[in-house]
Design an enzyme around this catalytic site. Structure first.
Site, mmCIF file in Angstrom:
data_model
loop_
_atom_site.group_PDB
_atom_site.id
_atom_site.type_symbol
_atom_site.label_atom_id
_atom_site.label_comp_id
_atom_site.label_asym_id
_atom_site.label_seq_id
_atom_site.Cartn_x
_atom_site.Cartn_y
_atom_site.Cartn_z
ATOM 1 C CB ILE B 91 -1.011 0.015 1.176
ATOM 2 C CG1 ILE B 91 -0.308 -0.146 2.522
ATOM 3 C CG2 ILE B 91 -2.070 -1.034 0.981
ATOM 4 C CD1 ILE B 91 -1.212 -0.005 3.719
ATOM 5 C CB CYS B 92 0.614 4.240 -2.010
ATOM 6 S SG CYS B 92 1.216 5.918 -2.186
ATOM 7 C CG LEU B 93 0.038 4.037 3.955
ATOM 8 C CD1 LEU B 93 0.239 3.204 5.199
ATOM 9 C CD2 LEU B 93 -1.253 4.821 4.068
ATOM 10 C CG HIS B 99 5.108 8.701 -0.632
ATOM 11 N ND1 HIS B 99 5.099 9.633 -1.644
ATOM 12 C CD2 HIS B 99 3.921 8.047 -0.695
ATOM 13 C CE1 HIS B 99 3.934 9.552 -2.281
ATOM 14 N NE2 HIS B 99 3.212 8.599 -1.732
ATOM 15 C CG LEU B 128 -0.094 3.092 -6.388
ATOM 16 C CD1 LEU B 128 1.412 3.035 -6.437
ATOM 17 C CD2 LEU B 128 -0.667 2.114 -7.412
#
Lengths: 315, 311
Positions: B91-93, B99, B128
């Site tokens: 997952i995008c965090l 990041h 995402l």
């Protein structure tokens, strides 16, 4: 007794040292004049009195205080840490005439000077916010912190507290030091060390000595210009530089791992007194870590010279 | 566990420190443990944040720590369907490896899990691995998540997932059941309420109620209690009052100090071995110079005497 009087009495008592201080009366007059000048109950965003007189004069005073404190602290630490040829050079210059007790006294005075001034600045900014019903004082304080004019951010404060404990514990005749200031101590809570300093039974400063990168007691500690303390190797890794190149070689864009402030590595200070204190207080840990660091440093030095040789040979 | 691992590796050392810290200060809102065979692989479970559609849910996931940890960020993958994050997808965090520019080495698995809980009720904004299910669907998934842990990976990993699930169930409160009227009311609410709950890691004030990110920036804290300050007219009074207060605290320190602190012999000077060598070298050189000068002086006086006698 009001703090203002306490502060003035303290500063007058140390008048022979000609130390810069916060002009409490003068700043209070400025606040009052601003109050008279503005018809509104709150100070406007661009007040000529505050913007042009109060904050600039307070900033100048803070700069003088921090500058004086840093300079005197460095001189004192130089006297204590001087050894080898440097020691003899200072002896010849006649600087090393101070005895053990005199060093403790001066260290104590400087620590009190730092704490009492930080309280004074806090009080005057609180008063400003209270009178103007604003948060300009708090904003100014955070702005000053980014400018590194906050005395509690100074790495020399931490060094002075460590020096104080070192001198106190290495005193061969403790009876002579009984009347001296004893407000600084190294405490361990759940095995985590911190430097504690108390003033007036009501003000307490705590400096955490756990590196937030390796989550262990700081080893070969270094203080960045923002005031955060890390292990030297951890700081080098964060700044993406080798131990050989050192923190001076760090990219100005590299930020502090805690406050994300830039340009904090090039003027980082090695905390020698703190290293001595921790080396004596946590002997086993220090020895163990020293061996591990040696291996790591030798490895990095080898790699560095290999790359240098390759570059020289044109491989 | 420590015996199996290479303690000379800074990443391993740091991970073991985190594990120790997690075990000494457990939380009811999350639990995370590394796999026995690989310390860089962690299995976690988080509890759905209170007063949200995720309340009562137990969401499992895995964390993959890089070999450069903590200088590089970990990656997160959820294994339990939540309606907010895709399952078995990284997952995008702002705290994940999507990041790396936001990652701080001072953050840990604990802060990452606290942040993950805080991110759950926020608007995905097309990130995402994010999903945007309806509130009632998310609530249904939250209730379902308690029934059984997800099936994933090796038997060893599965055993760990089951253990974590049992622990989370033992610590949890019963799932709040909403009346149909409340469900319809909530369904009619606009997305604006969700937007209000946007979480920014750098702004902890924006976190939902009950969620706190541990503050690690506060190294130096000046505590000032409103106590009357009694100081004599002379500044020595300041010193005296400080002496009295600290003598008691230093006694307490001697009693309470950690086993690592040893009784130290008083030394008159703290010096490094290198400095001692320099000092000895300086003394040696000084003595040598003095001896040479004396020799010269003696020789010159002898010659002078001879010359005088001859004349």
């Amino acid at each position: 007794m009001k703090f203002c009087k306490t502060y003035q009495q303290y500063m007058q008592g140390h008048g022979h040292n000609k130390l810069p201080s916060v002009g409490f009366k003068n700043l209070k007059k400025i606040i009052k004049s601003c109050r008279r000048a503005s018809t509104q109950p709150t100070c406007p965003d661009h007040c000529p009195v505050c913007d042009g007189t109060f904050f600039p004069s307070l900033l100048n005073e803070m700069s003088d205080i921090v500058g004086c404190f840093n300079q005197r602290a460095q001189q004192l630490l130089e006297l204590h840490l001087a050894s080898g040829f440097r020691k003899y050079f200072l002896m010849l210059k006649g600087k090393l005439h101070k005895n053990h007790t005199a060093l403790i006294e001066e260290g104590k005075d400087l620590v009190i000077y730092a704490l009492i001034n930080s309280i004074a600045i806090r009080k005057i900014l609180k008063k400003y916010d209270k009178i103007h019903y604003s948060k300009q004082g708090q904003l100014f304080k955070s702005k000053v912190q980014t400018m590194h004019k906050e005395i509690l951010q100074s790495p020399w404060l931490c060094e002075l507290i460590a020096l104080h404990i070192n001198l106190r514990e290495t005193k061969s005749k403790p009876r002579e030091a009984s009347a001296l200031f004893d407000g600084c101590y190294l405490t361990f809570t759940d095995g985590k060390p911190s430097l504690t300093c108390e003033l007036f039974d009501s003000v307490k400063i705590d400096i955490d000595l756990t590196c937030s990168i390796c989550l262990d007691t700081v080893f070969d500690s270094v203080s960045l210009t923002c005031g955060h303390i890390f292990c030297y190797t951890c700081a080098c890794s964060t700044a993406s530089v080798t131990i050989v190149d050192g923190l001076k070689a760090a990219n100005p864009k590299e930020k502090c791992p805690l406050c994300r402030e830039g340009r904090v590595y090039e003027d980082a200070v090695h905390l020698e007194e703190l290293n001595i204190l921790l080396g004596r207080s946590c002997r086993e840990y220090w020895e163990q870590r020293l061996q591990m660091e040696r291996v790591e440093r030798v490895k990095q030095v080898k790699e560095h010279w290999e790359t240098q040789c390759r570059a020289f040979m044109g491989i | 566990m420590a015996e199996k691992h290479n303690l000379k590796n800074p990443a391993v050392k740091r991970i073991l420190q985190e594990l120790k810290e997690m075990q000494s200060n457990p939380s009811d809102d999350y639990l995370s443990l590394p796999l026995e065979e690989n310390i860089f692989e962690w299995q976690f479970a988080i509890r759905g944040p209170r007063d949200t559609e995720f309340e009562g849910g137990i969401y499992h996931g895995r964390i993959q720590l890089p070999s450069e940890y903590p200088f590089k960020p970990p990656s997160f993958m959820l294994l339990t369907p939540s309606g907010r994050f895709e399952t078995q997808t990284k997952i995008c965090l702002s705290i994940s490896n999507h990041h790396p520019e936001h990652w701080q080495p001072s953050w840990s698995v604990r802060t990452a899990l606290v942040a993950l809980i805080a991110f759950m009720p926020t608007n995905p904004n097309g990130a995402l691995g994010s999903l945007n299910y309806k509130k009632e669907d998310r609530r249904a998934l939250a209730i379902k998540s308690r029934e059984a842990p997800p099936k994933f990976g090796t038997p060893e990993r599965q055993r760990l997932i089951d253990e974590i699930h049992e622990y989370m169930l033992s610590k949890s409160s019963p799932v709040p059941q909403l009346a149909p009227s409340q469900v319809s009311e909530e369904h009619s609410k606009t997305e604006e309420a969700e937007a209000e709950a946007q979480v920014n890691l750098h702004n902890p004030e924006a976190l939902p109620a009950g969620v706190e990110i541990p503050d690690q920036a506060g190294d130096r804290v000046v505590e000032e209690q409103e106590l009357p300050v009694n100081v004599n007219s002379n500044p020595a009074g300041v010193e005296a009052s400080m002496d009295n207060s600290s003598s008691g605290s230093s006694n307490q320190l001697l009693q309470k100090s950690d086993a690592r602190v040893q009784n130290l012999k008083p030394e008159t000077r703290i010096q490094k071995s290198d400095d001692r060598l320099f000092t000895l070298a300086a003394i040696g050189l000084t003595i040598a110079i003095v001896v040479l000068l004396l020799k010269k002086f003696i020789k010159s006086t002898e010659y002078g005497a001879v010359f005088m006698d001859e004349s």
